[in-house]
Scaffold this motif. Structure first.
Motif, PDB file in Angstrom:
ATOM      1  N   GLY A  29       0.977  -1.162   0.114  1.00  0.00           N
ATOM      2  CA  GLY A  29       0.026  -0.039   0.000  1.00  0.00           C
ATOM      3  C   GLY A  29       1.034   1.310   0.078  1.00  0.00           C
ATOM      4  O   GLY A  29       0.519   2.210  -0.787  1.00  0.00           O
ATOM      5  N   LEU A  30       1.937   1.283   0.804  1.00  0.00           N
ATOM      6  CA  LEU A  30       2.652   2.370   0.845  1.00  0.00           C
ATOM      7  C   LEU A  30       3.663   2.518  -0.202  1.00  0.00           C
ATOM      8  O   LEU A  30       3.769   3.742  -0.896  1.00  0.00           O
ATOM      9  N   LEU A  31       4.226   1.540  -0.909  1.00  0.00           N
ATOM     10  CA  LEU A  31       5.187   1.779  -1.858  1.00  0.00           C
ATOM     11  C   LEU A  31       4.659   1.559  -3.170  1.00  0.00           C
ATOM     12  O   LEU A  31       5.373   2.111  -4.248  1.00  0.00           O
ATOM     13  N   ALA A  32       3.911   0.384  -3.388  1.00  0.00           N
ATOM     14  CA  ALA A  32       3.529   0.252  -4.677  1.00  0.00           C
ATOM     15  C   ALA A  32       2.079   0.958  -5.147  1.00  0.00           C
ATOM     16  O   ALA A  32       1.999   1.411  -5.974  1.00  0.00           O
ATOM     17  N   TYR A  33       1.153   0.863  -4.485  1.00  0.00           N
ATOM     18  CA  TYR A  33       0.073   1.401  -4.464  1.00  0.00           C
ATOM     19  C   TYR A  33      -0.249   2.861  -4.317  1.00  0.00           C
ATOM     20  O   TYR A  33      -1.177   3.454  -4.702  1.00  0.00           O
ATOM     21  N   ARG A  34       0.707   3.289  -3.366  1.00  0.00           N
ATOM     22  CA  ARG A  34       0.833   4.462  -2.865  1.00  0.00           C
ATOM     23  C   ARG A  34      -0.601   5.042  -2.143  1.00  0.00           C
ATOM     24  O   ARG A  34      -1.196   6.078  -2.540  1.00  0.00           O
ATOM     25  N   GLN A  35      -1.272   4.377  -1.530  1.00  0.00           N
ATOM     26  CA  GLN A  35      -2.613   4.439  -1.177  1.00  0.00           C
ATOM     27  C   GLN A  35      -2.724   4.134   0.517  1.00  0.00           C
ATOM     28  O   GLN A  35      -2.620   2.702   0.588  1.00  0.00           O
ATOM     29  N   PHE A  36      -2.417   4.731   1.512  1.00  0.00           N
ATOM     30  CA  PHE A  36      -2.679   4.297   2.779  1.00  0.00           C
ATOM     31  C   PHE A  36      -3.092   5.336   3.655  1.00  0.00           C
ATOM     32  O   PHE A  36      -2.348   6.027   4.429  1.00  0.00           O
ATOM     33  N   PRO A  37      -4.587   5.591   3.780  1.00  0.00           N
ATOM     34  CA  PRO A  37      -5.165   6.668   4.542  1.00  0.00           C
ATOM     35  C   PRO A  37      -5.182   6.210   6.251  1.00  0.00           C
ATOM     36  O   PRO A  37      -5.718   5.457   6.519  1.00  0.00           O
ATOM     37  N   TRP A  38      -3.936   6.890   6.758  1.00  0.00           N
ATOM     38  CA  TRP A  38      -4.017   6.573   8.229  1.00  0.00           C
ATOM     39  C   TRP A  38      -5.280   6.969   8.887  1.00  0.00           C
ATOM     40  O   TRP A  38      -5.463   6.402   9.943  1.00  0.00           O
ATOM     41  N   ARG A  39      -5.996   7.727   8.681  1.00  0.00           N
ATOM     42  CA  ARG A  39      -7.053   8.128   9.453  1.00  0.00           C
ATOM     43  C   ARG A  39      -8.229   6.943   9.572  1.00  0.00           C
ATOM     44  O   ARG A  39      -9.070   6.960  10.579  1.00  0.00           O
ATOM     45  N   ARG A  40      -8.055   5.980   8.669  1.00  0.00           N
ATOM     46  CA  ARG A  40      -8.964   4.826   8.610  1.00  0.00           C
ATOM     47  C   ARG A  40      -8.638   3.775   9.561  1.00  0.00           C
ATOM     48  O   ARG A  40      -9.201   2.695   9.804  1.00  0.00           O
ATOM     49  N   LEU A  41      -7.350   3.866  10.095  1.00  0.00           N
ATOM     50  CA  LEU A  41      -6.869   2.611  10.934  1.00  0.00           C
ATOM     51  C   LEU A  41      -7.420   2.539  11.913  1.00  0.00           C
ATOM     52  O   LEU A  41      -7.855   1.034  12.361  1.00  0.00           O
ATOM     53  N   LYS A  42      -7.811   3.345  13.048  1.00  0.00           N
ATOM     54  CA  LYS A  42      -8.414   3.073  14.159  1.00  0.00           C
ATOM     55  C   LYS A  42      -9.889   2.497  13.873  1.00  0.00           C
ATOM     56  O   LYS A  42     -10.269   1.712  14.493  1.00  0.00           O
ATOM     57  N   PRO A  43     -10.629   3.043  12.795  1.00  0.00           N
ATOM     58  CA  PRO A  43     -11.931   2.520  12.807  1.00  0.00           C
ATOM     59  C   PRO A  43     -11.787   1.076  12.372  1.00  0.00           C
ATOM     60  O   PRO A  43     -12.808   0.179  12.603  1.00  0.00           O
ATOM     61  N   MET A  44     -10.755   0.689  11.371  1.00  0.00           N
ATOM     62  CA  MET A  44     -10.532  -0.523  11.091  1.00  0.00           C
ATOM     63  C   MET A  44     -10.516  -1.496  12.304  1.00  0.00           C
ATOM     64  O   MET A  44     -10.826  -2.648  12.253  1.00  0.00           O
ATOM     65  N   LEU A  45      -9.329  -1.165  13.273  1.00  0.00           N
ATOM     66  CA  LEU A  45      -8.885  -1.927  14.277  1.00  0.00           C
ATOM     67  C   LEU A  45     -10.177  -2.007  15.212  1.00  0.00           C
ATOM     68  O   LEU A  45     -10.380  -3.158  15.719  1.00  0.00           O
ATOM     69  N   VAL A  46     -10.972  -1.100  15.373  1.00  0.00           N
ATOM     70  CA  VAL A  46     -12.359  -1.212  16.054  1.00  0.00           C
ATOM     71  C   VAL A  46     -13.288  -2.224  15.506  1.00  0.00           C
ATOM     72  O   VAL A  46     -13.786  -3.004  16.330  1.00  0.00           O
ATOM     73  N   GLU A  47     -13.500  -2.110  14.242  1.00  0.00           N
ATOM     74  CA  GLU A  47     -14.244  -2.886  13.515  1.00  0.00           C
ATOM     75  C   GLU A  47     -13.671  -4.506  13.616  1.00  0.00           C
ATOM     76  O   GLU A  47     -14.393  -5.259  13.929  1.00  0.00           O
ATOM     77  N   THR A  48     -12.262  -4.776  13.770  1.00  0.00           N
ATOM     78  CA  THR A  48     -11.676  -5.870  13.816  1.00  0.00           C
ATOM     79  C   THR A  48     -11.932  -6.440  15.322  1.00  0.00           C
ATOM     80  O   THR A  48     -12.450  -7.581  15.222  1.00  0.00           O
ATOM     81  N   ALA A  49     -12.136  -5.677  16.214  1.00  0.00           N
ATOM     82  CA  ALA A  49     -12.185  -6.008  17.527  1.00  0.00           C
ATOM     83  C   ALA A  49     -13.687  -6.441  17.853  1.00  0.00           C
ATOM     84  O   ALA A  49     -14.049  -7.519  18.314  1.00  0.00           O
ATOM     85  N   SER A  50     -14.641  -5.699  17.052  1.00  0.00           N
ATOM     86  CA  SER A  50     -15.860  -6.031  17.282  1.00  0.00           C
ATOM     87  C   SER A  50     -16.547  -7.296  16.567  1.00  0.00           C
ATOM     88  O   SER A  50     -16.994  -8.281  17.280  1.00  0.00           O
ATOM     89  N   LEU A  51     -15.938  -7.721  15.222  1.00  0.00           N
ATOM     90  CA  LEU A  51     -16.175  -8.698  14.818  1.00  0.00           C
ATOM     91  C   LEU A  51     -15.639  -9.899  15.561  1.00  0.00           C
ATOM     92  O   LEU A  51     -16.148 -11.019  15.499  1.00  0.00           O
ATOM     93  N   THR A  52     -14.446  -9.626  15.881  1.00  0.00           N
ATOM     94  CA  THR A  52     -13.611 -10.720  16.894  1.00  0.00           C
ATOM     95  C   THR A  52     -14.457 -11.116  18.124  1.00  0.00           C
ATOM     96  O   THR A  52     -14.835 -12.358  18.244  1.00  0.00           O
ATOM     97  N   GLY A  53     -14.889 -10.374  18.666  1.00  0.00           N
ATOM     98  CA  GLY A  53     -15.814 -10.389  20.053  1.00  0.00           C
ATOM     99  C   GLY A  53     -17.165 -11.079  19.534  1.00  0.00           C
ATOM    100  O   GLY A  53     -17.452 -12.083  20.251  1.00  0.00           O
ATOM    101  N   ALA A  54     -17.818 -10.761  18.440  1.00  0.00           N
ATOM    102  CA  ALA A  54     -18.740 -11.527  18.156  1.00  0.00           C
ATOM    103  C   ALA A  54     -18.631 -12.925  17.816  1.00  0.00           C
ATOM    104  O   ALA A  54     -19.685 -13.761  18.040  1.00  0.00           O
ATOM    105  N   ILE A  55     -17.559 -13.205  17.314  1.00  0.00           N
ATOM    106  CA  ILE A  55     -17.379 -14.475  16.630  1.00  0.00           C
ATOM    107  C   ILE A  55     -16.853 -15.239  17.725  1.00  0.00           C
ATOM    108  O   ILE A  55     -17.188 -16.383  17.930  1.00  0.00           O
ATOM    109  N   ILE A  56     -15.783 -14.898  18.326  1.00  0.00           N
ATOM    110  CA  ILE A  56     -15.164 -15.668  19.535  1.00  0.00           C
ATOM    111  C   ILE A  56     -16.211 -16.108  20.750  1.00  0.00           C
ATOM    112  O   ILE A  56     -16.077 -17.143  21.137  1.00  0.00           O
TER     113      ILE A  56
END
Length: 635
Positions: free
Chosen positions: A464-491
């Motif tokens: 993303g950083l080197l080849a596609y030159r696309q890495f919107p840092w502001r999206r990281l926290k919502p992605m991490l929270v979404e990951t945690a939420s789905l993990t909790g629901a599944i586990i």
């Protein structure tokens, strides 16, 4: 209709009238408490996802690069994983992302629907109230155990369960108070307390019923809760608690231990990491590049991307050892594009769940490894025998895809030239190589099935950083929270299912089933014929690993005596359990697929049965032709 439109806390405002000044003040106070609690839990959960990635990646680098393994990395990752799962379950509860069935509510009036939405919160609250004290007891008892690597009290890990339960109680209570009128809440509480009290008073009458209690609790109670809209995980846990509390002398602290056991398998740590990897692939543009390339190849074919989904699951399956993690790696890449091309959400989640069952025998499947470990069968032989049966079942699914999409309108889809395909292939190459990078890392011993997702994450981030030159840092926290939420629901579902499986074993059900199956006439094919429905049912309530651990040592020797090759029997058993695991209404894997794809379980119900029939047809072919499983063992 998405999952979020049916939140567990029943965010319906049916019947709400004008609020007084004091009521509005109370509502503002609840809202402030909700926001503060939400911010704290989401920040902690997002941080835990990052820490898990760092710990596992450090373990890979230390062991493979510096030849000096970190003896404490897996232990610390396991401790933090339980905290991540419990905090994720809290976030999922607030967001309404715990899996539940709401199909019957469509036929109810507004008032009845609002009442059942309240019950969908008060029933989990009843479970939380009943299990909270044993959870604290369990954490206190765990303080006497010292972890082998870190040499700290195991209470640091076990405390995640009561902490999560307390936070879920607060979250559900706030949601209930904010979204419903007091009379409706009171009615729901009275009804829930009344049902609990009725079961409690009936306890002396239930105890003499023996095995019939299995039907009352694990069929009747689970079914009633599921179809009433109570989240699946809480439905399983309520039935297990009721069975153990009312019909046995088992201490309730044991159910917390089984919940802990189910949520603490280190292999499950692959789930949040592959979920995050899937979102990272989408964020960096890798998904778009790959989809454009695949669409250029098969976009002009009716149902083309559905074939791609079946093939992609075959390629990535077994990498993580978890079907949920495999689906998490594929779903964010393919499903959004398939929906944009007109595919029905219900059909997508149905096919995703079906491919989960189809690819259960692809090595290095954790189910295959478990079978080998508990039965003594060569794991290399199981790995060899699993590839061709999965192709046969995949072909059966392709027939259903062809039939359903044979009249698909492709008038607006043009066929790409070879020049255009080649042009799209170059930017798609890094994304196409990712599954091979991950699989090679496992096969070559660079990383374990749990750790390998971190290599994928680093690879995707660098691309993303080197080849596609696309890495919107502001999206990281919502992605991490979404990951945690789905993990909790599944586990949390997995933990509840593990506790339910343990409850079944305490009844002596496993030994009785083995004895009954051994008495079936008909030789090899008679034994296979009875094994298939038996393991479909077992797979729906026990999942693969618990069922294999319980019944493998009992049934595999009987199969051998009946003339069934042990590798052949393993393939039949795995596919049968897969069908049960990924079929509604009880299959946990089906709800996992819904959580990953963010599609309501209701939408997949009318679409999945065609795929289930295809899975059965493929299973019958595999069972009838032993060569498919054993033909390559001599080579």
């Amino acid at each position: 209709m998405t999952i979020a439109e049916h939140p567990v806390s029943g965010y319906l405002e049916a019947g709400r009238g004008p609020a007084s000044t004091s009521t509005r003040g109370l509502a503002r106070a609840f809202a402030a408490l909700d926001r503060g609690l939400c911010a704290a839990v989401e920040t902690a959960a997002a941080g835990l996802v990052v820490i898990e990635i760092i710990i596992l990646l450090a373990g890979v680098i230390s062991r493979y690069v510096f030849r000096s393994p970190l003896v404490w990395s897996d232990e610390l990752a396991s401790i933090l994983f339980l905290w991540l799962s419990m905090l994720g379950a809290v976030i999922a509860l607030r967001r309404g992302e715990h899996m539940r069935m709401t199909g019957l509510m469509r036929y109810l009036g507004q008032r009845a629907r609002a009442f059942f939405e309240v019950m969908a919160t008060t029933a989990p609250l009843a479970l939380l109230a009943l299990i909270l004290y044993p959870a604290f007891d369990y954490a206190i008892e765990e303080r006497f155990i010292v972890t082998p690597a870190l040499e700290i009290s195991n209470a640091w890990r076990a405390a995640a369960i009561p902490t999560g339960l307390v936070l879920m109680t607060i979250t559900a209570t706030i949601g209930l108070a904010r979204r419903h009128r007091a009379p409706l809440i009171l009615a729901g509480i009275i009804a829930t307390v009344g049902i609990v009290a009725a079961f409690w008073l009936a306890g002396p009458a239930l105890q003499p019923l023996g095995r019939y209690n299995l039907i009352i609790f694990f069929v009747g109670m689970v079914g009633a809760n599921v179809f009433a809209g109570v989240p699946i995980a809480f439905s399983f846990a309520l039935a297990t608690f009721g069975y153990l509390a009312l019909t046995t002398t088992t201490p309730m602290m044991v159910i917390v231990g089984r919940l802990d056991e189910g949520m603490s398998h280190l292999i499950l740590l692959a789930v949040p990491l592959f979920i995050f990897l899937g979102t990272l692939i989408e964020m960096t543009g890798m998904a778009r590049a790959m989809i454009q390339f695949l669409a250029s190849l098969l976009g002009h074919v009716r149902g083309g991307l559905s074939y791609v989904l079946i093939g992609a699951m075959y390629l990535v399956s077994g990498i993580s050892g978890s079907k949920i993690a495999d689906m998490a790696a594929i779903s964010p890449v393919l499903l959004p594009e398939m929906q944009r091309r007109g595919a029905k959400p219900g059909d997508l989640v149905a096919l995703l769940a079906a491919t989960g069952a189809q690819t259960e025998t692809i090595p290095p499947s954790i189910v295959l490894i478990t079978i080998g470990s508990v039965t003594g069968i060569s794991i290399a032989a199981l790995f060899t025998g699993g590839l061709l049966p999965a192709l046969v079942v995949g072909a059966a699914l392709c027939v259903v895809v062809w039939r359903r999409y044979r009249h698909e309108d492709l008038s607006n889809v043009r066929r790409h030239s070879m020049r255009e395909i080649a042009k799209l292939a170059l930017p798609a190459l890094p994304a196409i190589l990712l599954p091979f990078v991950i699989r090679t890392s496992v096969v070559e011993g660079v990383a374990t099935a749990t750790e390998v997702s971190t290599i994928g994450i680093v690879y995707a981030a660098l691309m993303g950083l080197l080849a596609y030159r696309q890495f919107p840092w502001r999206r990281l926290k919502p992605m991490l929270v979404e990951t945690a939420s789905l993990t909790g629901a599944i586990i949390f579902i997995v933990g509840s299912a593990t506790a339910m499986a343990w409850g079944l074993t305490q009844s002596g059900f496993s030994q009785q089933l083995a004895q009954a199956m051994a008495a079936i006439p008909g030789g090899a094919y008679g034994f296979l014929a009875i094994s298939i429905p038996a393991f479909v049912i077992l797979g729906s309530v026990l999942e693969g690993i618990p069922a294999i651990v319980l019944f493998g040592p009992l049934l595999f020797p009987i199969a051998k005596q009946a003339g069934v090759h042990e590798v052949h029997y393993a393939m039949v058993v795995i596919f049968a359990m897969g069908i049960g695991l990924f079929s509604p209404p009880f299959g946990v894997g089906y709800y996992g697929a819904c959580a990953i794809s963010k599609i309501s379980p209701d939408e997949g119900l009318k679409h999945i049965w065609g795929y289930v029939v295809a899975l059965f047809v493929g299973l019958v072919i595999v069972a009838a032709v032993p060569w498919l499983s054993t033909g390559f063992l001599k080579f």
